[in-house]
Design an enzyme around this catalytic site. Structure first.
Site, mmCIF file in Angstrom:
data_model
loop_
_atom_site.group_PDB
_atom_site.id
_atom_site.type_symbol
_atom_site.label_atom_id
_atom_site.label_comp_id
_atom_site.label_asym_id
_atom_site.label_seq_id
_atom_site.Cartn_x
_atom_site.Cartn_y
_atom_site.Cartn_z
ATOM 1 N N GLU A 276 5.524 5.292 -6.421
ATOM 2 C CA GLU A 276 5.146 4.726 -7.721
ATOM 3 C C GLU A 276 5.353 5.771 -8.821
ATOM 4 O OE1 GLU A 276 1.039 2.971 -9.806
ATOM 5 O OE2 GLU A 276 0.977 4.090 -7.915
ATOM 6 N N LYS A 335 4.543 -4.792 -11.806
ATOM 7 C CA LYS A 335 3.239 -4.919 -11.144
ATOM 8 C C LYS A 335 2.458 -6.078 -11.749
ATOM 9 C CE LYS A 335 -0.740 -2.209 -9.610
ATOM 10 N NZ LYS A 335 -1.427 -0.894 -9.653
ATOM 11 N N CYS A 385 1.042 0.187 -5.489
ATOM 12 C CA CYS A 385 -0.267 0.781 -5.251
ATOM 13 C C CYS A 385 -1.216 -0.230 -4.605
ATOM 14 C CB CYS A 385 -0.835 1.344 -6.547
ATOM 15 S SG CYS A 385 -2.152 2.561 -6.271
#
Length: 512
Positions: A276, A335, A385
Site C-alpha cells: 500500500e 479503496k 489494508c
C-alpha cells in the site's frame, strides 16, 4: 456448582456488588488474546467464553448480565486492539495519557456489543421463561454472533479480533465457506456453551453436541467448493520495510521511490506487487519517466505490475492501486472501505484528529464493485489494508462482478503499529477470507505479513516480519462460488432467526 431449575434460579439472591464479577470478566476477556495469533491457542477462547456463559447463566438479572458482558467485551477489545496506541502515540505524536484514554474509550464502546449479547439473551430467558439448555445453547451463542456482526458494520464497523478468526486452523474452519466468520463465531460460542453445560445434568448431551459440531467442521473442511482456473502464475511480492517515520518524510521520498523501482524491475514474474502506498506521490508529481520505466519493464519481460499509489483528479484523492500490463493496458482500484480517523474524519471528531500529527485525509471512496486486473489467464482483485476484514464486501465484489476474480490481493502498510500483534492478526484475517471465498490471497506489505495463502487458508510462502525482501512463489487461481459468496451474511442471519424462533415456539409450548 450447577444451574438451578427455573423456580430456584428466580430465588437466587444476587451478590451485593457487581464489581468483582466485572473485574473477573474483564480479565477473562483480556485473556482471549491468547486464542489469536501469534499465540494461536484457540481452546482458550472456548474456555473464557464458557466461563462468561456460566456466570451469566447463574445470574437472573438482565442488568447484571449486561454489565458482566460489557466488562468481558471491554477486556476482549482492549487486548485485541491495544496496538492502536502505537499509531496514535509513537507516530501520531498524541500525548500518552490521551492515547491511552482513547484506547480505554474504544474498549468501552466495543464492550457495548458484549453487553448486547448477554443482555439480550438474558432478556429473552426472562421474557420467554427459557430453560437452561435453550438459553445456553441458542440464545447466548446467537447473541454473541449477532453482537459481533453489529460491531462489523455499525459506524462503518471495526470487526478486528472477531472470535471466528481464532479458528482458521481449527475444526470449525470448515464452516467458514458456508456461514462466514460470524457463523464461525456463533459455532465457537456454541462450543463454549457446551463447556458451561458440562456443570449440569445435561453434560452427556453437551459432550455429544460438542463432538458433532467439531466433527462436522472437520468434515466440511474436506470439501472443495471451488475449482482450479487456468495455469498457476508466478508472483513476486515486495516488502520494502520502510520505517513509518520515514515513509512520508520528504527527505526520504526519493530513496523510497528508487528502492521500489529497483525491486519491481529486479526480476520478471507473471505478477509483481508492491505494498500500500509504496509510491507516496501522485502520478503527476513523480519524476519524469518513473512510471514509464515500470511500463517498459512490464512490456519487455511480460510481467504485470501492481503498485500502491494515491491518485488525484483535482477535486479529491484516493488510496489506490495502479497497474500496468505487458500490453500497455493500465488498471486502477480505489479503496472502498475507508478507515475512520486515518482516511476520513467522522463528523464531530475533528478535535480528536487535531491531537495527532500524521498525514490524515478525507479520501474519495471507491465503488463497491470494481473490476479485477487481468494477469494472463487469471483475474486478480486487490483490496487495501483492512478492507480484507470485511468478508461480506469481498463476497459482494465476487458475486457482483461480470468476471469474478480468481485470486485476491491485499496490499497493506502496518508499520503504524510497530512490533505488535496487529501483523499476525491481519494475516489471520486474510486466511479467513480465503476460507470464505475458496480463493487464494496474495499479501504484499511494507513490513509484514507478506505471504501467499492458498484457497484452503494455508500459508504456503511468507517473508519474516520487519525485513526487506521479495517473496517469490506460484499461486493457483480458483473459480466457482462457495455458499458464503452466494448468500453472504444472509445465510447465518436467517439460520439465527430460525433458531430463535424455534426456542420461542418450544418455550411457548412448554408453558402451554
Amino acid at each position: 456448582m450447577r444451574f438451578r431449575s427455573k423456580p430456584d434460579l428466580d430465588a437466587v439472591r444476587a451478590p451485593r456488588t457487581i464489581a468483582r464479577p466485572m473485574i473477573l470478566a474483564a480479565l477473562a476477556g483480556f485473556a482471549s488474546i491468547l486464542s489469536f495469533e501469534p499465540y494461536g491457542w484457540w481452546p482458550v477462547q472456548l474456555l473464557v467464553l464458557g466461563w462468561l456463559f456460566y456466570q451469566v447463566g447463574m445470574d437472573t438479572s438482565v442488568k447484571r448480565s449486561a454489565w458482566i458482558g460489557w466488562a468481558f467485551g471491554f477486556g476482549w477489545c482492549v487486548a485485541g486492539m491495544h496496538w492502536l496506541y502505537i499509531a496514535m502515540n509513537t507516530y501520531g505524536a498524541m500525548p500518552a495519557p490521551i492515547a491511552a484514554l482513547a484506547i480505554v474509550l474504544l474498549g468501552a464502546y466495543m464492550g457495548i456489543y458484549g453487553a448486547f449479547a448477554t443482555g439480550m439473551a438474558s432478556w429473552l430467558r426472562k421474557r420467554w421463561s427459557l430453560p437452561v439448555k435453550s438459553f445456553l445453547l441458542v440464545a447466548l451463542p446467537i447473541g454473541w454472533g449477532i453482537g459481533e456482526w453489529l460491531r462489523g458494520w455499525v459506524f462503518t464497523g471495526f470487526p478486528w479480533a472477531n472470535a471466528g478468526y481464532a479458528h482458521n486452523d481449527a475444526p470449525l474452519a470448515g464452516y467458514a465457506a458456508i456461514v462466514g466468520v460470524y457463523g464461525v463465531s456463533i459455532l465457537a460460542a456454541l462450543c463454549a456453551a457446551c463447556l458451561a453445560l458440562l456443570t449440569q445434568r445435561a453434560r452427556l448431551q453437551a459432550l455429544a453436541i460438542l463432538a458433532v459440531v467439531m466433527a462436522g467442521g472437520a468434515a466440511l473442511g474436506t470439501i472443495e467448493w471451488t475449482t482450479p482456473h487456468g495455469k498457476p502464475m508466478t508472483v513476486r511480492l515486495l516488502q520494502g520495510n520502510i520505517p513509518q517515520d520515514q515513509k512520508f518524510d520528504t527527505a526520504y521520498i526519493s530513496s523510497t521511490l528508487k528502492l521500489y523501482q529497483d525491486m519491481i524491475t529486479q526480476a520478471p514474474a507473471d505478477l509483481v506487487a508492491t505494498p500500500e502506498t509504496a509510491i507516496v506521490m501522485f502520478p503527476q508529481q513523480l519524476p519524469q519517466g518513473y512510471l514509464g520505466s515500470i511500463a517498459s519493464f512490464s512490456a519487455r519481460t511480460g510481467s504485470s505490475v501492481i503498485f500502491g499509489i494515491p491518485f488525484s483528479d483535482g477535486k479529491g484523492y484516493s488510496n489506490s492501486v495502479g497497474g500496468v500490463s505487458p500490453q500497455g493496458e493500465t488498471y486502477r482500484y480505489d479503496k472502498h472501505h475507508l478507515v475512520p480517523f486515518g482516511e476520513f474524519v467522522p463528523t464531530g471528531f475533528r478535535w480528536f484528529v487535531n491531537f495527532m500529527s500524521i498525514p490524515l485525509g478525507d479520501f474519495t471512496r471507491g465503488a463497491a464493485v470494481q473490476p479485477a486486473f487481468a494477469v494472463k489467464d487469471q483475474l486478480v482483485l486487490p483490496n487495501v489494508c483492512y478492507e480484507d476484514a470485511f468478508g461480506e464486501e469481498i463476497a459482494d465484489q465476487l458475486r457482483g462482478a461480470a468476471n469474478p476474480a480468481t485470486v485476491l490481493l491485499n496490499v497493506s502498510n502496518l508499520a503504524w503499529y510497530g512490533e505488535s500483534v496487529a501483523i499476525p492478526q491481519h494475516l489471520q484475517i486474510s486466511q479467513m477470507r480465503t476460507l470464505e471465498t475458496g480463493r487464494p490471497m496474495l499479501r504484499s506489505t511494507n513490513n509484514g505479513a507478506t505471504a501467499i495463502v492458498d484457497a484452503r487458508g494455508k500459508v504456503t510462502h511468507s517473508l519474516p516480519f520487519f525485513t526487506r525482501g521479495t517473496l517469490a512463489g506460484t499461486v493457483q487461481g480458483m473459480t466457482g462460488f462457495t455458499p458464503y459468496v452466494r448468500f453472504g451474511n444472509y445465510l447465518f442471519l436467517a439460520l439465527s432467526a430460525l433458531a430463535i424462533a424455534a426456542i420461542w415456539w418450544l418455550a411457548r409450548s412448554r408453558r402451554g
